[in-house]
Design an enzyme around this catalytic site. Structure first.
Site, PDB file in Angstrom:
ATOM      1  N   ASP A 205      46.793   0.985 -26.446  1.00 27.95           N
ATOM      2  CA  ASP A 205      45.493   0.387 -27.157  1.00 27.95           C
ATOM      3  C   ASP A 205      45.160   1.538 -28.729  1.00 27.95           C
ATOM      4  O   ASP A 205      44.582   1.233 -29.586  1.00 27.95           O
ATOM      5  CB  ASP A 205      44.454   0.358 -26.879  1.00 27.95           C
ATOM      6  CG  ASP A 205      43.575   0.997 -25.544  1.00 27.95           C
ATOM      7  OD1 ASP A 205      43.866   2.165 -25.719  1.00 27.95           O
ATOM      8  OD2 ASP A 205      42.783   0.989 -24.866  1.00 27.95           O
TER       9      ASP A 205
ATOM     10  N   ASP B 209      47.596   4.069 -22.677  1.00 27.46           N
ATOM     11  CA  ASP B 209      47.644   1.987 -22.127  1.00 27.46           C
ATOM     12  C   ASP B 209      48.243   1.864 -23.446  1.00 27.46           C
ATOM     13  O   ASP B 209      47.825   0.934 -24.110  1.00 27.46           O
ATOM     14  CB  ASP B 209      46.766   2.078 -21.546  1.00 27.46           C
ATOM     15  CG  ASP B 209      45.478   1.607 -21.986  1.00 27.46           C
ATOM     16  OD1 ASP B 209      45.311   3.134 -22.757  1.00 27.46           O
ATOM     17  OD2 ASP B 209      44.486   0.948 -21.727  1.00 27.46           O
TER      18      ASP B 209
ATOM     19  N   SER C 117      43.614   4.716 -19.035  1.00 23.61           N
ATOM     20  CA  SER C 117      43.529   5.095 -20.637  1.00 23.61           C
ATOM     21  C   SER C 117      44.248   6.600 -21.071  1.00 23.61           C
ATOM     22  O   SER C 117      45.276   7.199 -20.483  1.00 23.61           O
ATOM     23  CB  SER C 117      42.044   4.890 -21.009  1.00 23.61           C
ATOM     24  OG  SER C 117      42.763   4.361 -22.522  1.00 23.61           O
TER      25      SER C 117
ATOM     26  N   ASP D 139      47.742   7.213 -26.229  1.00 22.64           N
ATOM     27  CA  ASP D 139      47.290   6.737 -25.325  1.00 22.64           C
ATOM     28  C   ASP D 139      48.068   6.512 -24.308  1.00 22.64           C
ATOM     29  O   ASP D 139      48.890   6.008 -24.383  1.00 22.64           O
ATOM     30  CB  ASP D 139      45.488   6.658 -24.999  1.00 22.64           C
ATOM     31  CG  ASP D 139      44.947   5.701 -24.875  1.00 22.64           C
ATOM     32  OD1 ASP D 139      45.968   4.904 -25.135  1.00 22.64           O
ATOM     33  OD2 ASP D 139      44.139   5.171 -24.503  1.00 22.64           O
TER      34      ASP D 139
HETATM   35 MG    MG Z   1      43.686   3.164 -23.698  1.00 27.59          MG
END
Ligand code: MG
Length: 462
Positions: free
Chosen positions: A245, A243, A100, A241
């Site tokens: 999300d 990844d 992340s 960020d």
């Molecule tokens: Mg993340």
């Protein structure tokens, strides 16, 4: 009833994380694969972010899954919410190799349940138990799983988001996107372009060395994005960020938009459209609640962690309640009409839609929001839980909320003291609509924590 947090040994709030080559190794990844493969029967989708260790950890994870009888669907590099979207209705589970927002030397695994949400505590603890006791169900040679590679499936996720908005809604809106060389680089700019935006990009090459900035979209890291926004006269800058999300924004004046304000602005827009409940952790700014209530909506608080927010949203919806949205005050927002997980591209597209619908600059919309002061502090200690116990007695006469840690609620302020889920420290958050009240309460709580810490240390040493 809100789900209570369960203690986990390996998995933190968002999966397993560690430094590559130290605590995050292919050996551990293999074990996670075998443990997940022993629990799940059927096909498991595996995706990863851009980290340099992703392929090696992924190969080990997939080997473990197949050895325990699962077929693997490798969907390549893509955002965590894209993997979650693809799992739902197609696979029995998923695994995302990502750390992340952590720096490049970290990596980890987020495990995804059949319904596309992050795996809940109970199932996670079962997987942990298998790893801790080396208990795996290996299958015979006739039952070993196979691997299929389908990196093009990410197009389904892109179309899933496009479906949520009118076609060509953002005609010629100039936007700037900074995926930070992470997993959102091939999805968010494409989505915004296909919605009609002129999408400019920075740090949009997939690169696990993160040459432009660190995966955490911090105000310092987004200076180049802010410069691009003002130079190009863009309506906003959106940054993810690692990844993708989470999304944070730079407004049209080049200012970083604090994430609770982002949540409040998006909540305001969705709550005007439909009435219902918003779900968020106890650490969220009262600003979001104030905005939601002023639009005739209700709020519900959960422990800190997006999984608790998502699961509560699903529970409420199953009970027949209308759930407008959920989210955390860190740029991770959940849209139940789309899916029950944080989705960065969906957040960027929603912001474009808000600007088109209101016709106002983002800076104006942000400046119209009520002002709150939030102060965050942390105190290192291995005795977080003992400290919290001691604190309980200090504030026993006050209005308390124990959803996660201890929240002391006063008329125009609140303070939250909780043990970090990932590090040996205590986090203190204080908020008020008046700065001096926030500062006073913060001092009072910090002193109480320090006193409680001293007595916890004393009883440990005696
Ligand atoms: Mg993340």
């Amino acid at each position: 009833m809100t789900a209570q947090k369960m203690e986990k040994a390996l998995f933190g709030t968002n999966g397993v994380r560690g430094v590559v080559g130290e605590d995050m190794t292919p050996a551990l990844s293999l074990k996670i694969g075998m443990a997940l493969g022993s629990e799940v029967r059927g096909t498991v989708a595996v995706g990863r972010d851009t980290r340099t260790s992703g392929e090696s950890l992924g190969a080990a994870l997939k080997a473990g899954l197949m050895a325990c009888g699962c077929d693997v669907l490798d969907v390549g590099i893509l955002p965590t919410p894209a993997l979650q979207f693809l799992v739902r209705g197609r696979c029995k589970g998923g695994a995302m190799i990502t750390a992340s927002h952590n720096p490049p030397q970290y990596n980890g695994v987020k495990v995804i349940a059949e319904d596309g949400t992050e795996m809940g505590d109970e199932d996670t603890v079962r997987i942990e138990q298998r790893i801790l006791h080396d208990r795996y169900t290996h299958v015979t040679w006739q039952q070993v799983g196979t691997e299929m590679r389908s990196p093009a499936l990410v197009e389904e996720y892109i179309r899933g988001i496009l479906q949520q908005f009118p076609a060509d809604m953002a005609r010629d809106l100039i936007v700037a996107v900074d995926p930070g060389s992470g997993a959102g680089a091939h999805t968010t700019p494409a989505i915004l372009s296909r919605l009609g935006c002129r999408a400019l990009t920075i740090n949009a090459t997939l690169d696990g060395t993160f040459p432009g900035r660190l995966p955490e979209p911090s105000p310092e890291g987004l200076k180049d994005l802010a410069a691009l926004v003002t130079a190009a006269k863009a309506a906003f800058g959106a940054a993810h960020d690692g990844d993708a999300d989470r999304t944070v924004f730079i407004d049209d004046q080049g200012r970083y938009v604090e994430e609770n304000k982002e949540f409040a602005l998006i909540a305001q827009s969705l709550c005007r459209e439909r009435k219902g409940i918003l779900v968020m952790p106890v650490s969220t700014s009262t600003l979001v609640e104030e905005i939601a209530r002023s639009c005739g909506c209700e709020v519900e608080y959960t422990p800190v962690g997006s999984i608790y927010v998502a699961r509560r949203m699903i529970e409420l919806q199953a009970q027949g309640a209308k759930v407008v949205m959920g989210g955390e005050g860190n740029g991770g927002l959940i849209y139940p009409r789309h899916q029950f997980c944080r989705d960065g591209a969906m957040t960027a597209a929603t912001m474009a839609w808000i600007l088109v619908a209101t016709g106002k600059p983002l800076s104006t919309l942000i400046d119209q929001l009520p002002q709150y002061t939030m102060i965050k502090e942390k105190i290192s200690t291995p005795y977080s839980h003992a400290v919290l116990k001691n604190l309980d007695a200090v504030f026993a006469e006050e209005r308390l909320d124990r959803t996660d840690g201890l929240k002391i609620i006063r008329d125009h302020a609140w303070a939250l003291v909780r043990a970090s889920g990932t590090e040996p420290l205590i986090r203190i958050m204080v908020e008020s609509n008046r700065r001096e009240i926030a500062e006073d309460l913060c001092r009072e709580v910090r002193e109480a924590v320090e006193t409680a810490l001293r007595s916890a240390e004393k009883s440990q040493s005696s």
